[in-house]
Design a protein around this motif. Structure first.
Motif, mmCIF file in Angstrom:
data_model
loop_
_atom_site.group_PDB
_atom_site.id
_atom_site.type_symbol
_atom_site.label_atom_id
_atom_site.label_comp_id
_atom_site.label_asym_id
_atom_site.label_seq_id
_atom_site.Cartn_x
_atom_site.Cartn_y
_atom_site.Cartn_z
ATOM 1 N N GLN A 97 0.895 -1.313 0.112
ATOM 2 C CA GLN A 97 -0.121 -0.033 0.043
ATOM 3 C C GLN A 97 0.863 1.300 0.010
ATOM 4 O O GLN A 97 0.340 2.299 -0.320
ATOM 5 N N ASP A 98 2.197 1.121 0.196
ATOM 6 C CA ASP A 98 2.990 2.299 0.181
ATOM 7 C C ASP A 98 3.738 2.276 -1.160
ATOM 8 O O ASP A 98 4.803 3.355 -1.210
ATOM 9 N N THR A 99 3.466 1.828 -2.041
ATOM 10 C CA THR A 99 4.286 1.743 -3.117
ATOM 11 C C THR A 99 3.926 2.999 -4.079
ATOM 12 O O THR A 99 2.581 3.001 -4.487
ATOM 13 N N LYS A 100 4.634 3.704 -4.624
ATOM 14 C CA LYS A 100 4.410 4.917 -5.217
ATOM 15 C C LYS A 100 4.587 4.773 -6.817
ATOM 16 O O LYS A 100 4.233 5.490 -7.700
ATOM 17 N N LEU A 101 5.617 3.816 -7.101
ATOM 18 C CA LEU A 101 6.055 3.735 -8.527
ATOM 19 C C LEU A 101 6.433 2.412 -8.744
ATOM 20 O O LEU A 101 7.283 1.715 -7.807
ATOM 21 N N ILE A 102 6.128 1.674 -9.787
ATOM 22 C CA ILE A 102 6.653 0.484 -10.332
ATOM 23 C C ILE A 102 7.551 0.878 -11.548
ATOM 24 O O ILE A 102 6.887 1.383 -12.572
ATOM 25 N N TYR A 103 8.669 0.584 -11.809
ATOM 26 C CA TYR A 103 9.568 0.738 -13.071
ATOM 27 C C TYR A 103 9.930 -0.456 -13.701
ATOM 28 O O TYR A 103 10.498 -1.454 -13.104
ATOM 29 N N ILE A 104 9.691 -0.724 -15.138
ATOM 30 C CA ILE A 104 9.684 -1.718 -15.903
ATOM 31 C C ILE A 104 10.701 -1.114 -17.182
ATOM 32 O O ILE A 104 10.065 -0.269 -17.971
ATOM 33 N N CYS A 105 11.775 -1.653 -17.306
ATOM 34 C CA CYS A 105 12.647 -1.119 -18.397
ATOM 35 C C CYS A 105 12.141 -2.433 -19.591
ATOM 36 O O CYS A 105 12.589 -3.408 -19.226
ATOM 37 N N ASN A 106 11.639 -1.897 -20.535
ATOM 38 C CA ASN A 106 11.211 -3.074 -21.509
ATOM 39 C C ASN A 106 11.695 -2.613 -22.927
ATOM 40 O O ASN A 106 11.030 -1.606 -23.397
ATOM 41 N N PRO A 107 12.780 -3.169 -23.599
ATOM 42 C CA PRO A 107 13.723 -4.389 -22.871
ATOM 43 C C PRO A 107 14.367 -3.766 -21.864
ATOM 44 O O PRO A 107 14.596 -2.636 -21.891
ATOM 45 N N ASN A 108 14.668 -4.650 -21.172
ATOM 46 C CA ASN A 108 15.670 -4.423 -19.937
ATOM 47 C C ASN A 108 17.053 -4.097 -20.104
ATOM 48 O O ASN A 108 17.546 -4.846 -20.718
ATOM 49 N N GLU B 171 -1.364 -6.855 -19.329
ATOM 50 C CA GLU B 171 -2.283 -7.171 -18.427
ATOM 51 C C GLU B 171 -1.766 -6.747 -16.994
ATOM 52 O O GLU B 171 -2.568 -6.130 -16.079
ATOM 53 N N PHE B 172 -0.484 -7.031 -16.711
ATOM 54 C CA PHE B 172 0.436 -6.554 -15.605
ATOM 55 C C PHE B 172 -0.096 -4.954 -15.302
ATOM 56 O O PHE B 172 -0.258 -4.841 -14.122
ATOM 57 N N ILE B 173 0.227 -4.316 -16.323
ATOM 58 C CA ILE B 173 0.155 -2.759 -16.073
ATOM 59 C C ILE B 173 -1.424 -2.285 -15.854
ATOM 60 O O ILE B 173 -1.574 -1.564 -14.894
ATOM 61 N N GLN C 79 -3.994 0.608 -11.272
ATOM 62 C CA GLN C 79 -5.307 0.897 -10.584
ATOM 63 C C GLN C 79 -4.917 1.862 -9.435
ATOM 64 O O GLN C 79 -5.382 2.928 -9.006
ATOM 65 N N ASN C 80 -3.897 1.443 -8.692
ATOM 66 C CA ASN C 80 -3.396 2.288 -7.414
ATOM 67 C C ASN C 80 -2.012 2.630 -7.597
ATOM 68 O O ASN C 80 -1.884 3.616 -6.649
ATOM 69 N N THR C 81 -1.251 2.446 -8.468
ATOM 70 C CA THR C 81 0.341 2.875 -8.272
ATOM 71 C C THR C 81 0.821 3.270 -9.583
ATOM 72 O O THR C 81 0.268 2.776 -10.835
ATOM 73 N N ILE C 82 1.368 4.362 -9.924
ATOM 74 C CA ILE C 82 1.997 4.747 -11.164
ATOM 75 C C ILE C 82 3.130 3.779 -11.564
ATOM 76 O O ILE C 82 3.940 3.093 -10.842
ATOM 77 N N VAL C 83 2.853 3.139 -13.011
ATOM 78 C CA VAL C 83 3.598 2.172 -13.380
ATOM 79 C C VAL C 83 4.400 3.000 -14.683
ATOM 80 O O VAL C 83 3.861 3.894 -15.311
ATOM 81 N N LEU C 84 5.700 2.785 -14.464
ATOM 82 C CA LEU C 84 6.615 3.638 -15.499
ATOM 83 C C LEU C 84 7.286 2.756 -16.402
ATOM 84 O O LEU C 84 7.920 1.700 -15.994
ATOM 85 N N ILE C 85 7.030 2.734 -17.583
ATOM 86 C CA ILE C 85 7.579 1.815 -18.621
ATOM 87 C C ILE C 85 8.534 2.480 -19.347
ATOM 88 O O ILE C 85 8.204 3.604 -20.270
ATOM 89 N N ASP C 86 9.799 2.041 -19.269
ATOM 90 C CA ASP C 86 11.036 2.670 -20.085
ATOM 91 C C ASP C 86 11.106 1.968 -21.399
ATOM 92 O O ASP C 86 11.682 0.921 -21.537
ATOM 93 N N HIS D 136 -6.035 4.552 -19.228
ATOM 94 C CA HIS D 136 -5.388 4.073 -17.984
ATOM 95 C C HIS D 136 -4.942 5.204 -17.215
ATOM 96 O O HIS D 136 -3.760 5.635 -17.912
ATOM 97 N N LYS D 137 -5.069 5.587 -15.987
ATOM 98 C CA LYS D 137 -4.576 6.966 -15.590
ATOM 99 C C LYS D 137 -3.148 6.944 -15.289
ATOM 100 O O LYS D 137 -2.549 7.835 -15.123
ATOM 101 N N ASN D 138 -2.592 5.900 -14.507
ATOM 102 C CA ASN D 138 -1.165 5.833 -13.929
ATOM 103 C C ASN D 138 -0.318 5.167 -14.650
ATOM 104 O O ASN D 138 0.746 4.628 -14.093
#
Ligand SMILES: Cc1ncc(COP(=O)(O)O)c(C=O)c1O
Length: 370
Positions: free
Chosen positions: A166-177, A191-193, A198-205, A224-226
């Motif tokens: 519940q404290d997660t503010k960001l998830i970072y996925i580097c794609n390709p890594n 699907e993951f994103i 819904q609750n956390t910002i997802v950053l896709i690089d 999708h807002k985040n």
């Protein structure tokens, strides 16, 4: 001295005739110090296989643009940003309000870090992944929550999901890594994103996505807002030194990021914006770079395998490989042969990364470590 200047201009891709200046001395001598020129001269023998730059770029159209537009760099020319944003919106099938320009994607990553650190919490990132920029998150007080890769060096989406709290503010996925060169399967990633954003910002690089056949996920930002996607002109587009990148996100996020950027969309110089506009028209350059990279990459992988180095299949312009069974001092061999390579990312297995340069550079690299 005159030869030095010519070599330097040649190195940066500008011939005297190309500039169209009759008085060459008045252009170069007071502006460029001899030390700088000498450092370029000395660098001539260096082989740069460390930063995943495009060894063939900038594109011919970008070079032409730099030279032809030098005369207008005395003006701010803010409007040129609007033109680039419009081109990027079309390219990514989004609206102009969904784009924010930055001085490289690093500036955008930094803005995202500032935005999500406005509240205390943690961020989730794969290990190893591209983490130079996360120093801002750390310094602003977010806690790093590292998630191990799968045994085949892929980002483990399920484990990332489980690491979120519940404290997660960001998830970072580097794609390709970066540094592993592995890619998430698009359907699973989307699907993951959708689930996690819904609750956390997802950053896709997507810095390296153009080295693959996978389609960007840009088209999902409106629904999708985040979700924030970062893209760059530094890799396949060959403009690393021009410092130009951008974010794609929904309007609210773009507005929030813009509020943290003092001169919105204008940290990028007018010459870089124009070069980016030109590069986007140079499909031939991009597809040639893609093919050259594939060819040289396959050569390098097959040679590394002959040297007992396990290689991870790469979706990028770099190769992640293991030095565990390599029997020489790899870094010494690079050093004495003037080759800049990557560091060790994982001690266990001694995994390192090498950028795919031009064929002649990779032949020298292989010869150096044989
Ligand atoms: C995955 C990734 N993202 C972002 C960047 C930053 O690139 P730039 O600031 O040049 O756009 C890099 C640079 O190497 C990278 O590898």
């Amino acid at each position: 001295m005159e030869t030095n200047r010519r070599l330097w201009l040649k190195k940066i891709g500008i011939g005297v005739a190309g500039i169209g200046l009759t008085n060459f001395n008045s252009f170069a001598s007071p502006l460029v110090s001899e030390n700088l020129i000498n450092s370029f001269e000395n660098d001539n023998n260096l082989i740069f296989l460390r930063s995943n730059e495009n060894p063939y770029g900038p594109s011919p159209l970008a070079r032409k643009s730099f030279v032809e537009n030098a005369d207008i760099s005395n003006r701010y020319n803010w409007d040129i940003g609007t033109e680039l944003i419009s081109d990027l919106a079309k390219k990514n099938s989004v609206k102009e309000e969904n784009i924010l320009l930055g001085a490289g994607s690093t500036e955008i990553l930094d803005l995202v870090a500032k935005l999500v650190s406005l509240e205390k919490g943690n961020y989730v990132i794969a290990e190893p992944s591209y983490d130079y920029w996360t120093v801002t998150l750390d310094n602003l007080g977010l806690t790093k929550n590292k998630v191990a890769l799968t045994t085949d060096k892929k980002i483990n989406l399920q484990a990332m999901l489980e690491a979120v709290n519940q404290d997660t503010k960001l998830i970072y996925i580097c794609n390709p890594n970066n540094p592993t060169g592995t890619i998430c399967e698009r359907e699973a990633l989307v699907e993951f994103i959708i689930k996690i954003s819904q609750n956390t910002i997802v950053l896709i690089d997507e810095a390296y996505l153009e080295f693959t056949k996978q389609q960007s996920i840009s088209n999902i930002v409106n629904d999708h807002k985040n979700i924030i996607i970062t893209k760059t002109f530094s890799k396949i587009y060959g403009l690393a030194g021009a410092r130009i990148g951008y974010a794609i996100a929904n309007k609210t996020i773009i507005d929030n990021l813009s509020n943290l950027q003092s001169n919105t969309n204008n940290s990028v110089s007018v010459l870089s914006k124009l070069a980016a506009i030109a590069t986007l028209k140079d499909d031939k350059f991009v597809s040639n770079c893609y093919l050259l990279n594939e060819n040289v990459k396959q050569y390098t992988i097959s040679e590394l395998k002959k040297l007992n180095c396990e290689c991870i299949s790469s979706n990028t312009n770099f190769i992640y490989f293991s030095l565990a069974k390599y029997n020489k001092d790899y870094f010494k061999q690079l050093d004495i042969n003037n080759i800049q390579g990557g560091r060790i990312y994982e001690e266990q297995g001694k995994w390192t990364r090498i950028t795919v340069g031009k064929m002649e550079e990779m032949k020298k690299f292989i010869k150096a470590i044989e």
